[in-house]
Design an enzyme around this catalytic site. Structure first.
Site, PDB file in Angstrom:
ATOM      1  N   MET A 154       0.800  -1.228   0.000  1.00  0.00           N
ATOM      2  CA  MET A 154       0.000   0.000   0.000  1.00  0.00           C
ATOM      3  C   MET A 154       0.832   1.278   0.000  1.00  0.00           C
ATOM      4  SD  MET A 154      -2.856  -1.234  -0.344  1.00  0.00           S
ATOM      5  CE  MET A 154      -3.424  -2.922  -0.246  1.00  0.00           C
ATOM      6  N   HIS A 181       2.866   4.319  -1.565  1.00  0.00           N
ATOM      7  CA  HIS A 181       2.853   5.078  -2.817  1.00  0.00           C
ATOM      8  C   HIS A 181       4.269   5.153  -3.376  1.00  0.00           C
ATOM      9  CE1 HIS A 181      -0.762   6.517  -0.752  1.00  0.00           C
ATOM     10  NE2 HIS A 181      -1.237   6.777  -1.962  1.00  0.00           N
ATOM     11  N   MET A 184       8.248   4.631   5.522  1.00  0.00           N
ATOM     12  CA  MET A 184       8.443   3.259   5.039  1.00  0.00           C
ATOM     13  C   MET A 184       9.721   3.134   4.217  1.00  0.00           C
ATOM     14  SD  MET A 184       6.155   1.675   6.555  1.00  0.00           S
ATOM     15  CE  MET A 184       6.648   0.101   5.879  1.00  0.00           C
ATOM     16  N   GLU A 185      10.081   4.182   3.498  1.00  0.00           N
ATOM     17  CA  GLU A 185      11.323   4.154   2.727  1.00  0.00           C
ATOM     18  C   GLU A 185      12.536   4.101   3.642  1.00  0.00           C
ATOM     19  OE1 GLU A 185       8.127   5.209   0.065  1.00  0.00           O
ATOM     20  OE2 GLU A 185       8.612   5.920   2.063  1.00  0.00           O
ATOM     21  N   ASP A 200      23.948 -11.056   4.527  1.00  0.00           N
ATOM     22  CA  ASP A 200      24.191 -11.842   3.310  1.00  0.00           C
ATOM     23  C   ASP A 200      25.678 -11.904   2.970  1.00  0.00           C
ATOM     24  OD1 ASP A 200      23.417 -13.253   0.850  1.00  0.00           O
ATOM     25  OD2 ASP A 200      24.067 -11.406  -0.141  1.00  0.00           O
TER      26      ASP A 200
END
Length: 166
Positions: free
Chosen positions: A75, A77, A115-116, A130
């Site tokens: 959700m 953008h 969120m970024e 990793d």
């Protein structure tokens, strides 16, 4: 009562319409960390990991992740980021070395960049894992959390009051 904005009148998921919101300068800062053993710390510090410069690769991965957040989080953008900065801090712990990761994301838009910043912090830590997992798979990631956000009209700025210690 809190209104859930990501559901339509049928109770189904929707992307919130932000077209009516004014564009403002918005920033968000998030943090994460990864706990490493002595050998990994020494190899990162000396830049002797076989896969290359761990922090440089992790930094680029975090920036790429922030730019692709809307493709990962359903959700979110897609927003034009005006800047992303990732910095690292080493802390000696009882059971190893903790690499602190701080990300600040910036935009001028009609929705925030929390969120970024959070995605970048998490992916930066995952990339370190990793690149180092051949030496030790017991590294511990987290916590990952929002430190602060600024900008916007409808919601106030946010600053975390409690310092995370984990």
């Amino acid at each position: 009562m809190v209104e859930f904005t990501h559901f339509n009148e049928q109770g189904r998921a929707k992307m919130v319409d932000v077209s009516h919101k004014p564009e403002t300068v918005r920033t968000a800062t998030a943090q994460s960390s990864i706990l490493l053993n002595e050998e990994i710390y020494e190899r990162i510090a000396a830049n002797t990991m076989k896969k290359g410069d761990v922090l440089a690769v992790a930094q680029v991965a975090g920036i790429m992740a922030s730019k692709n957040t809307s493709g990962i989080i359903p959700m979110c953008h897609p927003i034009p980021l005006s800047g992303v900065n990732i910095s690292f801090q080493w802390n000696k712990e009882e059971n190893g070395h903790k690499l602190g990761i701080t990300v600040t994301a910036m935009t001028k838009g009609s929705t925030g960049v929390e969120m970024e910043a959070l995605t970048a912090a998490a992916v930066t830590a995952l990339t370190v894992y990793d690149m180092c997992k051949a030496i030790d798979k017991g590294m511990i990631i987290g916590p990952t959390y929002l430190v602060e956000k600024t900008g916007g009209v409808s919601s106030p700025d946010y600053k975390r009051q409690i310092k995370q210690t984990e």
